[in-house]
Every structure is written in C-alpha cells, then in structure tokens.
Design an enzyme around this catalytic site. Sequence first.
Site, PDB file in Angstrom:
ATOM      1  N   ARG A  53       0.847  -1.202   0.000  1.00 37.05           N
ATOM      2  CA  ARG A  53       0.000   0.000   0.000  1.00 37.05           C
ATOM      3  C   ARG A  53       0.881   1.251   0.000  1.00 37.05           C
ATOM      4  O   ARG A  53       0.586   2.242  -0.656  1.00 37.05           O
ATOM      5  CB  ARG A  53      -0.933   0.017   1.223  1.00 37.05           C
ATOM      6  CG  ARG A  53      -1.587   1.365   1.378  1.00 37.05           C
ATOM      7  CD  ARG A  53      -2.758   1.467   2.348  1.00 37.05           C
ATOM      8  NE  ARG A  53      -2.797   0.535   3.435  1.00 37.05           N
ATOM      9  CZ  ARG A  53      -2.151   0.720   4.612  1.00 37.05           C
ATOM     10  NH1 ARG A  53      -1.407   1.783   4.832  1.00 37.05           N
ATOM     11  NH2 ARG A  53      -2.261  -0.183   5.548  1.00 37.05           N
ATOM     12  N   TYR A 105     -12.341  19.781 -16.148  1.00 38.18           N
ATOM     13  CA  TYR A 105     -13.052  18.494 -16.335  1.00 38.18           C
ATOM     14  C   TYR A 105     -14.277  18.364 -15.423  1.00 38.18           C
ATOM     15  O   TYR A 105     -14.211  18.727 -14.244  1.00 38.18           O
ATOM     16  CB  TYR A 105     -12.035  17.378 -16.045  1.00 38.18           C
ATOM     17  CG  TYR A 105     -12.536  15.973 -16.149  1.00 38.18           C
ATOM     18  CD1 TYR A 105     -12.985  15.466 -17.367  1.00 38.18           C
ATOM     19  CD2 TYR A 105     -12.533  15.129 -15.041  1.00 38.18           C
ATOM     20  CE1 TYR A 105     -13.426  14.153 -17.463  1.00 38.18           C
ATOM     21  CE2 TYR A 105     -12.966  13.818 -15.126  1.00 38.18           C
ATOM     22  CZ  TYR A 105     -13.416  13.341 -16.343  1.00 38.18           C
ATOM     23  OH  TYR A 105     -13.845  12.042 -16.432  1.00 38.18           O
ATOM     24  N   ASP A 177      -3.796  20.345 -14.376  1.00 38.01           N
ATOM     25  CA  ASP A 177      -4.222  19.048 -14.911  1.00 38.01           C
ATOM     26  C   ASP A 177      -3.645  18.942 -16.324  1.00 38.01           C
ATOM     27  O   ASP A 177      -4.054  19.665 -17.224  1.00 38.01           O
ATOM     28  CB  ASP A 177      -5.755  18.965 -14.914  1.00 38.01           C
ATOM     29  CG  ASP A 177      -6.268  17.583 -15.330  1.00 38.01           C
ATOM     30  OD1 ASP A 177      -5.557  16.888 -16.087  1.00 38.01           O
ATOM     31  OD2 ASP A 177      -7.384  17.224 -14.914  1.00 38.01           O
ATOM     32  N   LYS A 202      -5.553   8.048 -19.906  1.00 34.46           N
ATOM     33  CA  LYS A 202      -5.699   8.677 -21.211  1.00 34.46           C
ATOM     34  C   LYS A 202      -4.427   8.473 -22.040  1.00 34.46           C
ATOM     35  O   LYS A 202      -4.016   7.348 -22.246  1.00 34.46           O
ATOM     36  CB  LYS A 202      -6.074  10.153 -21.023  1.00 34.46           C
ATOM     37  CG  LYS A 202      -7.184  10.393 -20.001  1.00 34.46           C
ATOM     38  CD  LYS A 202      -8.530   9.852 -20.441  1.00 34.46           C
ATOM     39  CE  LYS A 202      -9.578   9.885 -19.340  1.00 34.46           C
ATOM     40  NZ  LYS A 202      -9.865  11.180 -18.752  1.00 34.46           N
TER      41      LYS A 202
HETATM   42  C1  PLP Z   1     -10.328  11.626 -17.528  1.00 37.19           C
HETATM   43  C2  PLP Z   1      -9.851  12.876 -16.898  1.00 37.19           C
HETATM   44  C3  PLP Z   1      -9.647  12.962 -15.523  1.00 37.19           C
HETATM   45  C4  PLP Z   1      -9.982  11.806 -14.579  1.00 37.19           C
HETATM   46  O1  PLP Z   1      -9.206  10.684 -14.812  1.00 37.19           O
HETATM   47  P1  PLP Z   1      -9.722   9.183 -14.476  1.00 37.19           P
HETATM   48  O2  PLP Z   1      -8.531   8.344 -14.716  1.00 37.19           O
HETATM   49  O3  PLP Z   1     -10.874   8.910 -15.400  1.00 37.19           O
HETATM   50  O4  PLP Z   1     -10.174   9.185 -13.057  1.00 37.19           O
HETATM   51  C5  PLP Z   1      -9.165  14.145 -15.003  1.00 37.19           C
HETATM   52  N1  PLP Z   1      -8.914  15.200 -15.791  1.00 37.19           N
HETATM   53  C6  PLP Z   1      -9.105  15.163 -17.122  1.00 37.19           C
HETATM   54  C7  PLP Z   1      -8.791  16.360 -17.942  1.00 37.19           C
HETATM   55  C8  PLP Z   1      -9.584  14.003 -17.723  1.00 37.19           C
HETATM   56  O5  PLP Z   1      -9.783  13.974 -19.045  1.00 37.19           O
END
Ligand code: PLP
Length: 385
Positions: A53, A105, A177, A202
């Site tokens: 963990r 987001y 982000d 992504k």
């Molecule tokens: C998809 C996404 C997230 C969240 O990520 P997850 O892996 O789906 O939890 C955060 N910020 C942006 C810009 C995203 O496209």
Amino acid sequence: MSRDRTREGLATRAARAGINADPGHGGIVAPINVAATYVREDPGVPGRFDYARTDAPTRALLAEAVAGLEGGAGACLTASGMAAIDLVLNLLPPGARVVAAHDCYGGTQRLFNARGPQRGFEIVYADATDLAALETALAPGAALLFLETPSNPRLRITDIEAASALGHAAGALVAVDNTVLSPAIQRPLELGADISVSSLTKIINGHSDMVGGVVCVREAALQENLAWWLNASGTGLGPFDAFLATRGLRTLPLRAKAQSEAALELAGRLARHAGVIRIDYPGLADHPGHGLAARQQAGLFGPLLSLEVKGDPRAFLEGLELFTLAQSLGGAESLVSVPALMTHAAMTPEARAHAGISDSLVRLSVGLEDVDDLWRDLETALTRL
Ligand SMILES: *Cc1c(COP(=O)(O)O)cnc(C)c1O
C-alpha cells in the site's frame, strides 16, 4: 562509460524506463512484482519496500519514469485520475480557498463541489484564460489554484507561467491538470507550477486498458507530504495497472506526435468543410490560444478537438463508423463523444453554458488510424446531415 541521463531526450527516457533493471533474472523489462508485503531484516527497520500500500517496485518504476518526463522531484501514482486530484486536496487545511478553472473536467468539478462543503473549502471558479479575471478571483488569497490547459472539451489555453505567478503571489500552490497533453507535449512544472496531475488512463497509457492517475511535484517536501497521504488513504495504483502504463509510456512520445499531427490535419480539413459551424483546435492559426499554445507546448497540440456541426449532431454520430462513441481520450483508437451528455454530465446546465459546452458540442479524440481513413469517416458522416 556511464550514461548521462540528464542529457537524454524524452523519447530515450520513455523508451528506456525500467529497461535492464531486473537484478533477479536479468530480464530486459522489469517483472510485475505482486508481493503485498516485504521481508524485514530487522523489526524496527523497513527495507526499501515494506508493504505494497505504501510503495511497491512496479509502481515505483513508473512513478520515477513519469516524474522524470515531467521534470519533477517525485510522483505519486493513484488508482485513477480522480484519486490523484483528490490526493492533492489532502494538502489543504479546512476552510481553504480554492480557485479553479471554470471549464475544468466535469469530474473535477463534481469532486470539488462535494469536498467544498464537506471540508469547509471555499471553491471559486474563474476563467483562467483571462488573467485579469484570475487575479480578481485570487485577490482575497487562496491555498490552491487549479488549472487545466488545454481545457477539456473547448481546448482553451491558459498561460501557465503567468497564472502560476498570480497564484504564487496570492499564496497558493499551483496545480495543472496535464491529462490532455501529457509530459510529452507540455511540462507544467518547468513553467512554474508546483504540481502536475494527470489521468494515466488517457494518453500516457494510451491503450484504453487500465485506469490510473499521477501527481508529480516540483519539490521533494511536497512529495513527502503526498506520499504520506497516499499511504494513509491507501489509494495507490496496483502493480498490474502500473505495468500496463509503463508499457504504454514507452511509446508515449511517438503516439503524442502521430496523434497530434493527425488531429491537426483533420482540424484543418474540418475547418474548411461547409458542414462545420465551428472547430476548436489550438493547432489552427486562428485559434485564440494558438500563439500561447505554440510557446508553452512542444510544437504539438494534442489528440483532442471539438466542433459544432450544422444540423443534428446525433445524425453525425450515427454516420461515423471508425470514430467510436465512447468516453475517454488519448487512446490508439479514435473516439467521439458528446461532452454535455457524457464526460461533463456531472456539471449543472448553467455551469456548462458558462464554460461554453453546448448540448450539440461534439468532441473527437484522434487515434493512430490512417488519417485518410479517419477523414473519409468524418466526411461521410458530415454529408448525412
Ligand atoms: C479523464 C480525466 C480525468 C480523470 O481521470 P480518471 O482516470 O478517469 O479518473 C481528469 N482530468 C481530465 C482532464 C480528464 O480527461
């Protein structure tokens, strides 16, 4: 002669992450280490790894690789991108003031809007592309400035360097982000941000076969604090997902370039098509953020573009065959989505309208298919309108 890793380019560092680093068997890639716990020599002294963990070899390998690409002092890997953003919120005291980009987001806004009342945070949304508006929002002081550039799905560009300076002047930690571009295209820590957070799900993993997140930080002190919370809250990434994302990461620079080039080509063709009302792609010279994006990104503009078509967007979606209707972005396969009904459904209609996300906005994530095939698909669907 030993390698001078500091001089190595991004593609080299990505391709070589964890290569020839298996002391047990000399495997060319590191094994997936599934152990939940690690043997101690002495009851009072943990070894490098102690309990999975807290940290584990497969996770640590990927953390070091991503931190290296982002130019950070360290990284924490989490079970999802949202868990990464939530980990950042642990740095804030109760009652903290948070200024966030108003078009960040939808899932981020859902989390902020829930954590706000729960922890007494004052959450203020501002248009971060407008530095005067941002300065006004930051004027009373803030503990965190949370940016997202390009914003998803309208791809508006925030000046990370200028916005970070404003955030710091207000006493805030600055987080960006970086999900939409990845460190292959943009490195917020080098532009003045304290924290770069991404969904591994992504473009970093890039194969739509795992979910994960990462928080990279510029300074070691922040890393220690985040690692403490990661262990305390137990939201770290598991070894199988870390292995997949490491495998994806090796080709990230290549994919980011190919997908950006294809997106630019398609954006140019769409912009000239009579069936398209408006297109958002920062790579196009007439995009309002083009100059800024060209300056703060590595000459690439990412896989995402959004557009409004003349007529019923549902007819357009139904006409597409290669672009598959699904959430997510950045994978090897091209996807299409309707943000108002999908990725950004958690926002109120008012918040969506304010962020410029109409019900008919269509978002494309361009993958690795042949660009002429993708164009034929788009053109066929547009003629159906
Ligand atoms: C998809 C996404 C997230 C969240 O990520 P997850 O892996 O789906 O939890 C955060 N910020 C942006 C810009 C995203 O496209």
